[in-house]
Design a protein around this motif. Structure first.
Motif, PDB file in Angstrom:
ATOM      1  N   PRO A   1       0.740  -0.993  -0.033  1.00 40.40           N
ATOM      2  CA  PRO A   1      -0.167  -0.044  -0.147  1.00 40.40           C
ATOM      3  C   PRO A   1       0.970   1.307   0.045  1.00 40.40           C
ATOM      4  O   PRO A   1       2.032   1.453   0.698  1.00 40.40           O
ATOM      5  CB  PRO A   1      -0.765  -0.214   1.264  1.00 40.40           C
ATOM      6  N   MET A   2       0.267   2.162  -0.713  1.00 41.81           N
ATOM      7  CA  MET A   2       1.425   3.347  -1.073  1.00 41.81           C
ATOM      8  C   MET A   2       1.555   4.105   0.347  1.00 41.81           C
ATOM      9  O   MET A   2       2.392   4.966   0.465  1.00 41.81           O
ATOM     10  CB  MET A   2       0.771   4.436  -2.112  1.00 41.81           C
ATOM     11  N   ALA A   3       0.484   4.255   1.374  1.00 41.01           N
ATOM     12  CA  ALA A   3       0.617   4.804   2.529  1.00 41.01           C
ATOM     13  C   ALA A   3       1.892   4.191   3.228  1.00 41.01           C
ATOM     14  O   ALA A   3       2.419   4.938   4.316  1.00 41.01           O
ATOM     15  CB  ALA A   3      -0.727   4.722   3.315  1.00 41.01           C
ATOM     16  N   SER A   4       2.171   2.917   3.263  1.00 39.31           N
ATOM     17  CA  SER A   4       3.232   2.377   3.997  1.00 39.31           C
ATOM     18  C   SER A   4       4.499   2.333   3.281  1.00 39.31           C
ATOM     19  O   SER A   4       5.584   1.714   3.723  1.00 39.31           O
ATOM     20  CB  SER A   4       2.759   1.135   4.399  1.00 39.31           C
ATOM     21  N   TYR A   5       4.511   2.525   1.842  1.00 42.08           N
ATOM     22  CA  TYR A   5       5.654   2.453   1.142  1.00 42.08           C
ATOM     23  C   TYR A   5       6.672   3.738   1.530  1.00 42.08           C
ATOM     24  O   TYR A   5       6.256   4.883   1.574  1.00 42.08           O
ATOM     25  CB  TYR A   5       5.545   2.455  -0.387  1.00 42.08           C
ATOM     26  N   SER A   6       7.865   3.278   1.355  1.00 43.04           N
ATOM     27  CA  SER A   6       8.911   4.310   1.748  1.00 43.04           C
ATOM     28  C   SER A   6      10.148   4.065   0.743  1.00 43.04           C
ATOM     29  O   SER A   6      10.800   3.102   1.008  1.00 43.04           O
ATOM     30  CB  SER A   6       9.533   4.250   3.102  1.00 43.04           C
ATOM     31  N   PRO A   7      10.504   5.144  -0.096  1.00 43.66           N
ATOM     32  CA  PRO A   7      11.507   4.775  -1.016  1.00 43.66           C
ATOM     33  C   PRO A   7      12.953   5.203  -0.393  1.00 43.66           C
ATOM     34  O   PRO A   7      14.007   5.076  -1.295  1.00 43.66           O
ATOM     35  CB  PRO A   7      11.195   5.791  -2.015  1.00 43.66           C
ATOM     36  N   CYS A   8      13.142   4.800   0.837  1.00 43.65           N
ATOM     37  CA  CYS A   8      14.445   4.983   1.207  1.00 43.65           C
ATOM     38  C   CYS A   8      15.504   4.094   0.995  1.00 43.65           C
ATOM     39  O   CYS A   8      16.655   4.516   1.129  1.00 43.65           O
ATOM     40  CB  CYS A   8      14.086   5.200   3.040  1.00 43.65           C
ATOM     41  N   GLN A   9      15.139   3.068   0.622  1.00 47.53           N
ATOM     42  CA  GLN A   9      15.999   1.951   0.122  1.00 47.53           C
ATOM     43  C   GLN A   9      16.753   2.112  -1.307  1.00 47.53           C
ATOM     44  O   GLN A   9      17.352   1.543  -1.717  1.00 47.53           O
ATOM     45  CB  GLN A   9      15.612   0.611   0.339  1.00 47.53           C
ATOM     46  N   GLU A  10      15.844   3.180  -2.098  1.00 49.18           N
ATOM     47  CA  GLU A  10      16.011   3.278  -3.509  1.00 49.18           C
ATOM     48  C   GLU A  10      17.541   3.802  -3.391  1.00 49.18           C
ATOM     49  O   GLU A  10      17.630   4.900  -2.944  1.00 49.18           O
ATOM     50  CB  GLU A  10      15.091   4.062  -3.947  1.00 49.18           C
ATOM     51  N   LYS A  11      18.285   3.319  -4.347  1.00 48.66           N
ATOM     52  CA  LYS A  11      19.586   4.021  -4.455  1.00 48.66           C
ATOM     53  C   LYS A  11      19.664   5.562  -5.180  1.00 48.66           C
ATOM     54  O   LYS A  11      20.456   6.182  -5.151  1.00 48.66           O
ATOM     55  CB  LYS A  11      20.343   3.121  -5.136  1.00 48.66           C
ATOM     56  N   HIS A  12      18.493   5.765  -6.186  1.00 50.08           N
ATOM     57  CA  HIS A  12      18.388   6.905  -6.852  1.00 50.08           C
ATOM     58  C   HIS A  12      17.696   8.091  -5.997  1.00 50.08           C
ATOM     59  O   HIS A  12      17.448   9.064  -6.608  1.00 50.08           O
ATOM     60  CB  HIS A  12      17.772   6.557  -8.053  1.00 50.08           C
ATOM     61  N   LEU A  13      17.196   7.815  -4.822  1.00 55.58           N
ATOM     62  CA  LEU A  13      16.585   8.871  -4.139  1.00 55.58           C
ATOM     63  C   LEU A  13      17.442  10.000  -3.879  1.00 55.58           C
ATOM     64  O   LEU A  13      18.630   9.875  -3.390  1.00 55.58           O
ATOM     65  CB  LEU A  13      16.032   8.199  -2.732  1.00 55.58           C
ATOM     66  N   PRO A  14      16.827  11.072  -4.184  1.00 56.90           N
ATOM     67  CA  PRO A  14      17.737  12.577  -3.968  1.00 56.90           C
ATOM     68  C   PRO A  14      18.073  12.667  -2.443  1.00 56.90           C
ATOM     69  O   PRO A  14      17.350  12.102  -1.640  1.00 56.90           O
ATOM     70  CB  PRO A  14      16.513  13.415  -4.623  1.00 56.90           C
ATOM     71  N   GLU A  15      19.379  12.937  -2.531  1.00 57.89           N
ATOM     72  CA  GLU A  15      19.833  13.171  -1.024  1.00 57.89           C
ATOM     73  C   GLU A  15      19.000  14.050  -0.240  1.00 57.89           C
ATOM     74  O   GLU A  15      19.035  13.731   1.035  1.00 57.89           O
ATOM     75  CB  GLU A  15      21.245  13.824  -1.180  1.00 57.89           C
ATOM     76  N   GLU A  16      18.355  15.080  -0.619  1.00 60.48           N
ATOM     77  CA  GLU A  16      17.725  15.873   0.327  1.00 60.48           C
ATOM     78  C   GLU A  16      16.481  15.168   0.996  1.00 60.48           C
ATOM     79  O   GLU A  16      16.037  15.742   1.826  1.00 60.48           O
ATOM     80  CB  GLU A  16      17.223  17.126  -0.327  1.00 60.48           C
ATOM     81  N   PHE A  17      16.152  13.903   0.667  1.00 61.15           N
ATOM     82  CA  PHE A  17      15.030  13.099   1.190  1.00 61.15           C
ATOM     83  C   PHE A  17      15.825  12.163   2.127  1.00 61.15           C
ATOM     84  O   PHE A  17      14.871  11.709   2.996  1.00 61.15           O
ATOM     85  CB  PHE A  17      14.201  12.611   0.206  1.00 61.15           C
ATOM     86  N   ARG A  18      16.968  12.159   2.471  1.00 61.22           N
ATOM     87  CA  ARG A  18      17.599  11.198   3.185  1.00 61.22           C
ATOM     88  C   ARG A  18      17.215  11.527   4.801  1.00 61.22           C
ATOM     89  O   ARG A  18      16.998  10.355   5.453  1.00 61.22           O
ATOM     90  CB  ARG A  18      19.138  10.890   3.216  1.00 61.22           C
ATOM     91  N   PRO A  19      17.258  12.751   5.195  1.00 54.56           N
ATOM     92  CA  PRO A  19      17.074  13.124   6.574  1.00 54.56           C
ATOM     93  C   PRO A  19      15.467  12.537   6.883  1.00 54.56           C
ATOM     94  O   PRO A  19      14.959  12.322   8.028  1.00 54.56           O
ATOM     95  CB  PRO A  19      17.021  14.547   6.532  1.00 54.56           C
ATOM     96  N   VAL A  20      14.469  12.634   5.830  1.00 53.51           N
ATOM     97  CA  VAL A  20      13.199  12.469   6.066  1.00 53.51           C
ATOM     98  C   VAL A  20      13.302  10.834   6.361  1.00 53.51           C
ATOM     99  O   VAL A  20      12.383  10.401   7.316  1.00 53.51           O
ATOM    100  CB  VAL A  20      12.215  12.603   4.917  1.00 53.51           C
ATOM    101  N   CYS A  21      13.829  10.143   5.794  1.00 54.45           N
ATOM    102  CA  CYS A  21      13.954   8.671   5.985  1.00 54.45           C
ATOM    103  C   CYS A  21      14.153   8.142   7.467  1.00 54.45           C
ATOM    104  O   CYS A  21      13.622   7.205   8.028  1.00 54.45           O
ATOM    105  CB  CYS A  21      15.046   7.924   5.252  1.00 54.45           C
ATOM    106  N   LYS A  22      14.681   9.134   8.242  1.00 58.12           N
ATOM    107  CA  LYS A  22      14.819   8.973   9.754  1.00 58.12           C
ATOM    108  C   LYS A  22      13.549   9.303  10.710  1.00 58.12           C
ATOM    109  O   LYS A  22      13.609   8.690  11.714  1.00 58.12           O
ATOM    110  CB  LYS A  22      16.081   9.767  10.345  1.00 58.12           C
ATOM    111  N   ARG A  23      12.784   9.538   9.941  1.00 57.46           N
ATOM    112  CA  ARG A  23      11.412  10.154  10.646  1.00 57.46           C
ATOM    113  C   ARG A  23      10.444   8.959  10.541  1.00 57.46           C
ATOM    114  O   ARG A  23      10.281   8.241   9.593  1.00 57.46           O
ATOM    115  CB  ARG A  23      10.947  11.398  10.074  1.00 57.46           C
TER     116      ARG A  23
END
Length: 85
Positions: free
Chosen positions: A32-54
């Motif tokens: 389900p998209m509500a629980s999906y997080s792209p944090c493991q994606e290697k192409h995720l832009p760096e500015e989103f990395r801090p969000v992954c810790k939330r």
């Protein structure tokens, strides 16, 4: 923008692209998209990395992805967009 978090539009578009690609991999295994997080994606832009810790990262990513749909930000039709005022 999502709350007090601000990201470049191009990065948000890339995030949406990543999320859209992963939504269509296997319909039976679809997360389900509500629980999906792209944090493991290697192409995720760096500015989103801090969000992954939330804890609310999946919700933030979902809202940002929705804001980028159909380039609504570019025509200022989405309330989440900044810089249109």
């Amino acid at each position: 923008q999502d709350g007090d978090l601000k990201f470049p539009l191009e990065s948000v578009k890339k995030l949406k692209e990543i999320m859209d690609e992963n939504r269509h991999i296997n319909p039976r295994m679809m997360v389900p998209m509500a629980s999906y997080s792209p944090c493991q994606e290697k192409h995720l832009p760096e500015e989103f990395r801090p969000v992954c810790k939330r804890e609310d990262a999946p919700l933030i990513f979902r809202r940002l992805s929705l804001a980028a749909e159909d380039d609504l930000c570019e025509i200022c039709a989405n309330a989440a967009c900044a810089g249109c005022f």
